[in-house]
Design a protein around this motif. Structure first.
Motif, mmCIF file in Angstrom:
data_model
loop_
_atom_site.group_PDB
_atom_site.id
_atom_site.type_symbol
_atom_site.label_atom_id
_atom_site.label_comp_id
_atom_site.label_asym_id
_atom_site.label_seq_id
_atom_site.Cartn_x
_atom_site.Cartn_y
_atom_site.Cartn_z
ATOM 1 N N ALA A 64 96.193 46.072 24.494
ATOM 2 C CA ALA A 64 95.364 46.023 25.334
ATOM 3 C C ALA A 64 95.610 45.491 26.719
ATOM 4 N N THR A 65 96.863 44.718 26.713
ATOM 5 C CA THR A 65 97.409 44.296 27.965
ATOM 6 C C THR A 65 97.922 45.313 28.647
ATOM 7 N N ARG A 66 98.688 46.075 28.214
ATOM 8 C CA ARG A 66 99.693 47.290 28.623
ATOM 9 C C ARG A 66 98.658 48.223 29.399
ATOM 10 N N LEU A 67 97.329 48.378 28.654
ATOM 11 C CA LEU A 67 96.352 49.430 29.443
ATOM 12 C C LEU A 67 95.981 48.692 30.295
ATOM 13 N N ALA A 68 95.511 47.312 30.562
ATOM 14 C CA ALA A 68 95.057 46.664 31.807
ATOM 15 C C ALA A 68 96.164 46.814 32.867
ATOM 16 N N VAL A 69 97.535 46.596 32.671
ATOM 17 C CA VAL A 69 98.433 46.788 33.684
ATOM 18 C C VAL A 69 98.561 48.181 34.077
ATOM 19 N N GLY A 70 98.358 49.304 33.226
ATOM 20 C CA GLY A 70 98.534 50.708 33.690
ATOM 21 C C GLY A 70 97.468 50.628 34.686
ATOM 22 N N ALA A 71 96.173 50.223 34.465
ATOM 23 C CA ALA A 71 94.736 50.635 35.055
ATOM 24 C C ALA A 71 94.903 49.751 36.350
ATOM 25 N N TRP A 72 95.749 48.796 36.572
ATOM 26 C CA TRP A 72 95.967 48.139 37.661
ATOM 27 C C TRP A 72 96.774 48.993 38.681
ATOM 28 N N GLY A 73 97.513 49.951 38.073
ATOM 29 C CA GLY A 73 98.635 50.757 38.903
ATOM 30 C C GLY A 73 99.795 49.994 39.017
ATOM 31 N N LEU A 74 100.130 49.053 37.974
ATOM 32 C CA LEU A 74 101.334 48.427 37.974
ATOM 33 C C LEU A 74 102.184 48.890 36.871
ATOM 34 N N GLU A 75 103.469 48.349 36.860
ATOM 35 C CA GLU A 75 104.523 48.861 35.748
ATOM 36 C C GLU A 75 104.775 47.753 34.840
ATOM 37 N N VAL A 76 104.874 48.051 33.526
ATOM 38 C CA VAL A 76 105.561 47.268 32.712
ATOM 39 C C VAL A 76 106.907 47.473 32.683
ATOM 40 N N LEU A 77 107.486 46.396 32.576
ATOM 41 C CA LEU A 77 109.067 46.285 32.544
ATOM 42 C C LEU A 77 109.812 47.142 31.276
ATOM 43 N N CYS A 78 109.386 47.111 30.290
ATOM 44 C CA CYS A 78 109.779 47.768 29.223
ATOM 45 C C CYS A 78 109.583 49.300 29.246
ATOM 46 N N LEU A 79 110.747 50.006 29.230
ATOM 47 C CA LEU A 79 110.603 51.446 29.217
ATOM 48 C C LEU A 79 110.506 52.343 28.019
ATOM 49 N N ASN A 80 110.762 51.627 26.764
ATOM 50 C CA ASN A 80 110.721 52.502 25.531
ATOM 51 C C ASN A 80 109.533 51.915 24.813
ATOM 52 N N PRO A 81 108.638 53.113 24.343
ATOM 53 C CA PRO A 81 107.418 52.715 23.736
ATOM 54 C C PRO A 81 107.475 52.037 22.607
ATOM 55 N N ASP A 82 108.560 52.213 21.905
ATOM 56 C CA ASP A 82 109.153 51.785 20.459
ATOM 57 C C ASP A 82 109.538 50.666 20.591
ATOM 58 N N GLU A 83 109.645 49.955 21.946
ATOM 59 C CA GLU A 83 110.357 48.799 21.677
ATOM 60 C C GLU A 83 109.389 47.624 22.831
ATOM 61 N N HIS A 84 108.204 47.996 23.082
ATOM 62 C CA HIS A 84 107.199 47.039 23.614
ATOM 63 C C HIS A 84 107.034 45.724 22.808
ATOM 64 N N SER A 85 107.158 44.533 23.434
ATOM 65 C CA SER A 85 106.990 43.232 22.677
ATOM 66 C C SER A 85 105.521 43.158 22.512
ATOM 67 N N SER A 86 105.271 42.755 21.517
ATOM 68 C CA SER A 86 103.741 42.349 21.009
ATOM 69 C C SER A 86 103.651 40.699 21.384
ATOM 70 N N SER A 87 104.425 39.792 21.758
ATOM 71 C CA SER A 87 104.125 38.569 22.190
ATOM 72 C C SER A 87 104.140 38.331 23.876
ATOM 73 N N LEU A 88 104.588 39.134 24.432
ATOM 74 C CA LEU A 88 104.462 39.157 25.598
ATOM 75 C C LEU A 88 104.642 40.331 26.555
#
Ligand SMILES: *Cc1c(COP(=O)(O)O)cnc(C)c1O
Length: 394
Positions: A280-304
């Motif tokens: 849910a947090t990553r969806l919010a970041v995407g909707a804001w038009g900002l970028e999540v630092l992690c580039l590999n979808p298999d390696e997204h942290s679930s704690s932050l």
């Protein structure tokens, strides 16, 4: 300072919010740590904590920050000049490597761009090249708290096995244990490093080493100096439920309660909850038009989630605005990411409405700090949460 009404939002990726049940458990008289009442408590936590590590092996508990558990892992198993294979996934990996170097160990470091996890193939190549078996341990940070990138520990285990290399496998789970699935025995981890103040929902002050039979065997010939961290002394005292020196008695009351809470919720449910809030947090970041630092979808942290600031905007100024206006603490950028990212902690004692409040604080803060962004991040997250209630999640 004026009084801030209502609860502070502590949304850094550790220390995390301490739930009332744990606070109430800690709020008791300190007892004689050499007496019979303590022995029962000691036996219970030393036995039950193993389920959280998913291990049958001993877990040692130190009165310490997580850094102490890093040091304990190394001084108990290694000798001066021993070689380590480490992977620079981010700031915490750098700190562990610095600690190893100061102890007189030699670190061979596999670099990353701080936007990917440790590469199992690079680990395999480095170990395969070490035909003399000079490398005594492979050290990996499971969840790199500075970047929000998770390393695939099970796959790194397989890489070590493919190289048929006898090195010990040490994993820092300080910001993953009890938030992200971690399987010490199944993944053949020899030393698990953990701390109290993140997924375990406790205040800072306890650190842990889970120790395999192979690690224990290595400790018999390890010659780095040790006293406070000595596994031998700790294991000998733990046999009767005690500790070789004064333990953090009240934190251990808290630990007993947090283990009970995690097992009542069920570890799989705990992990699913973290996965869902992270998505849910990553969806919010995407909707804001900002970028999540992690580039590999298999390696997204679930704690932050670490979020990149738009060029020309300082992450720490933004964080200061959020703290001042909304009484919420977000995580700072560490090391080479200083000023460039802010980190949203969504681990530990946390639920949908706390996430909604957290994301609302970020979205209002972006507007207040004049950071270019699109509105609608909170709504995107709420829609996701509504569509995927915990009951309907697979
Ligand atoms: C927080 C953290 C540490 C450091 O723990 P301290 O308790 O501050 O010593 C080390 N590694 C990781 C992955 C962490 O998240």
């Amino acid at each position: 300072m004026t009084h801030a009404s209502g609860r502070h939002f502590l949304q850094i990726p550790g220390p995390t919010n301490v739930p009332d049940r744990v606070l109430r458990a800690i709020d008791r008289p300190t007892i004689d740590h050499r007496g019979p009442e303590f022995a029962a408590l000691g036996h219970e936590v030393l036995r039950e904590i193993r389920a959280i590590f998913k291990t049958e092996h001993p877990v040692l508990i130190y009165p310490s920050s997580g850094t102490g558990a890093w040091e304990a892992a190394l001084v108990n198993t290694l000798s001066p000049g021993d070689r380590l294979l480490m992977c620079e996934t981010g700031h915490f990996a750098v700190l562990w490597q610095q600690l190893a170097t100061r102890l007189g160990l030699e670190a061979e470091v596999l670099p990353t761009d701080w936007r990917h996890g440790a590469d199992p193939e690079a680990v395999e190549t480095a170990l395969a090249a070490d035909s003399a078996h000079a490398i005594k341990a492979v050290c990996i940070v499971h969840n790199e708290t500075s970047t929000g990138v998770e390393s695939r520990i099970g796959e790194i285990r397989k890489a070590i096995d493919r190289a048929q290399h006898p090195a010990l496998f040490m994993v820092d789970t300080i910001s993953s244990l009890a938030s992200i699935d971690y399987r010490m025995d199944e993944w053949g981890v020899d030393v698990t490093v953990a701390g109290s103040q993140k997924g375990l929902m406790l205040p800072p002050g306890l650190a842990f080493n889970g120790v395999s039979a192979k690690a224990l065997a290595a400790s018999r010939s390890a010659s780095l100096p040790k006293n406070y961290w000595s596994w031998d002394d700790m294991l000998a005292a733990n046999k009767s439920g005690f500790f070789p020196y004064t333990p953090a008695t009240n934190l251990i009351y808290g630990l007993r309660e947090s283990i009970r809470m995690l097992l009542e919720e069920g570890l799989d449910n705990v992990f699913a909850r973290h996965d869902r809030h992270a998505a849910a947090t990553r969806l919010a970041v995407g909707a804001w038009g900002l970028e999540v630092l992690c580039l590999n979808p298999d390696e997204h942290s679930s704690s932050l989630t670490a979020v990149l600031m738009p060029e020309g905007h300082d992450a720490d100024r933004f964080r200061a605005v959020v703290l001042e206006a909304f009484d919420m603490s977000l995580g700072t950028g560490l090391g080479r990411l200083a000023g460039k990212v802010f980190r949203i902690g969504h681990l530990g004692s946390f639920n949908d409405l706390m996430l909604a409040g957290t994301l609302a604080g970020v979205e209002m803060g972006l507007a207040r700090a004049d950071v270019p962004h699109e509105p609608g991040g909170v709504q995107a997250a709420l829609d996701y949460l509504a569509d995927r209630s915990p009951e309907s999640a697979d």
